[in-house]
Design a protein around this motif. Structure first.
Motif, PDB file in Angstrom:
ATOM      1  N   ARG A 305       0.515  -1.012   0.335  1.00 14.00           N
ATOM      2  CA  ARG A 305       0.305  -0.268  -0.020  1.00 14.00           C
ATOM      3  C   ARG A 305       1.092   1.172  -0.118  1.00 14.00           C
ATOM      4  NH1 ARG A 305      -2.978  -3.165   3.803  1.00 14.00           N
ATOM      5  NH2 ARG A 305      -2.098  -2.061   5.357  1.00 14.00           N
ATOM      6  N   LYS A 307       3.748   1.228  -1.449  1.00  7.92           N
ATOM      7  CA  LYS A 307       4.513   1.862  -2.688  1.00  7.92           C
ATOM      8  C   LYS A 307       3.042   2.506  -3.303  1.00  7.92           C
ATOM      9  CE  LYS A 307       7.458  -1.989  -2.402  1.00  7.92           C
ATOM     10  NZ  LYS A 307       8.168  -3.192  -3.231  1.00  7.92           N
ATOM     11  N   ASP A 308       2.327   1.567  -3.390  1.00  4.64           N
ATOM     12  CA  ASP A 308       1.131   2.729  -4.610  1.00  4.64           C
ATOM     13  C   ASP A 308       1.028   4.062  -4.026  1.00  4.64           C
ATOM     14  OD1 ASP A 308       1.076  -0.036  -5.399  1.00  4.64           O
ATOM     15  OD2 ASP A 308      -0.834  -0.787  -4.215  1.00  4.64           O
ATOM     16  N   ARG A 309       0.481   4.063  -2.796  1.00  3.94           N
ATOM     17  CA  ARG A 309       0.325   5.496  -2.355  1.00  3.94           C
ATOM     18  C   ARG A 309       1.997   5.983  -2.915  1.00  3.94           C
ATOM     19  NH1 ARG A 309       0.126   7.172   3.167  1.00  3.94           N
ATOM     20  NH2 ARG A 309       1.833   6.631   3.646  1.00  3.94           N
ATOM     21  N   MET A 311       3.252   5.563  -5.745  1.00  2.00           N
ATOM     22  CA  MET A 311       3.038   6.011  -7.032  1.00  2.00           C
ATOM     23  C   MET A 311       1.832   6.396  -7.063  1.00  2.00           C
ATOM     24  SD  MET A 311       3.951   4.809 -10.160  1.00  2.00           S
ATOM     25  CE  MET A 311       5.221   3.350  -9.334  1.00  2.00           C
TER      26      MET A 311
END
Length: 330
Positions: A305, A307-309, A311
């Motif tokens: 999560r 890493k997604d944030r 990105m």
């Protein structure tokens, strides 16, 4: 085997200098080898080590800070195993480089009621057998066991140490190898027999697990101040990328907010279900989740999560009036 190579053309009169150079290169000896050249493995090893170093460099540096004054290990788990489970859970967030614990003298000398009751029973009962862990001899009193250990095994160990110190060269190496098992057995036995039982070995067990334990005076919030100053100093020097805090104290809310303002990840392990610490941190776990290794599994999803944030933040469009004005004029 060597063979002579003939030139492709005959040298004539008036040949140019370039033709002479070509001829000198073509005339020579070449060796025919029947062995295949082996590929060089040195470059492969270097490239493999470089990739491993790059992977480690990409990982976030984790710093574990444990407030033993407000959050002790659970009673159902020995301190060493609790510290090991914390380290394994923290390794899912990145590379654990710093493990620091602060406690006052009262916290280190604390004895759980179950351990205290067992010691009291052992002290009151005279029929309980005490076994020497070096030779296996049994005694019906702890005092006799201590006297036996000091008079026999401690003297024997001193003789071995003096014999090793007086030896030189290969004889010293042979003596160290010869007495290694006996000295290790004596050291482990003396830890339980001769060492005074202060607390229940909390500091020693944490040090054995890799923690750096700092004892502070018995003053109000002494351990909190020590952890706060230590953490702020490490943040100023940019030594950590993620902070894992083990505490129930609300005084660390400001420290976590400061860490988040510096773009650091924050993780909290606390037994308080609904608290300001857990609301402030990026991720939070309880001791039950750590003991059941549920935190170790959930940490992978938490990192995903994050890493997604990150990105999404790079893809966000922000309105800059000055920049838009320049583009419009152009």
């Amino acid at each position: 085997m060597w063979t002579r190579v003939k030139p492709n053309y005959i040298l004539r009169e008036g040949s140019s200098i370039n033709q002479l150079r070509i001829l000198s290169l073509q005339v020579g000896y070449f060796r025919h080898s029947h062995f295949q050249t082996k590929p060089q493995t040195g470059s492969d090893d270097v490239s493999h080590s470089a990739t491993e170093f790059a992977k480690r460099k990409v990982q976030s540096i984790i710093g574990i800070f444990w407030d033993l004054g407000n959050n002790k290990p659970p009673r159902t788990l020995p301190p060493f195993e609790a510290a090991t489970k914390i380290r394994k859970a923290a390794e899912q967030f990145g590379f654990v480089r710093y493990m620091i614990a602060y406690a006052n003298e009262h916290a280190l000398s604390y004895v759980p009621p179950a351990v205290k009751k067992k010691r009291k029973e052992c002290k009151m009962s005279n029929d309980l057998e005490y076994t020497c862990r070096v030779c296996g001899r049994r005694f019906y009193a702890n005092e006799k066991l201590i006297n036996h250990f000091k008079q026999i095994h401690e003297r024997e160990n001193m003789k071995r140490v003096n014999q090793i110190e007086s030896a030189r060269g290969s004889r010293r190496v042979n003596l160290v190898a010869k007495y290694a098992t006996k000295m290790h057995k004596f050291k482990s036995a003396s830890r339980d027999i001769l060492s005074p039982k202060v607390g229940y070995g909390l500091a020693d067990e944490l040090r054995r697990a890799g923690f750096w334990v700092k004892c502070v005076p018995n003053k109000p919030d002494a351990s909190d101040i020590g952890i706060r100053d230590h953490l702020l100093d490490m943040m100023d020097k940019k030594m950590v990328d993620c902070v894992l805090l083990i505490s129930d104290d609300l005084n660390f809310v400001e420290v976590l907010e400061e860490a988040k303002s510096r773009c650091l990840r924050t993780v909290v392990i606390s037994d308080v279900r609904e608290g300001a610490l857990k609301r402030t941190a990026d991720a939070s776990f309880s001791w039950e989740e750590v003991v059941m290794e549920k935190a170790k599994k959930e940490a992978v999803a938490v990192v995903g999560r994050w890493k997604d944030r990150d990105m999404l933040k790079t893809l966000e469009w922000t309105y800059d009036p000055e920049r838009q004005k320049i583009l419009f004029i152009i």
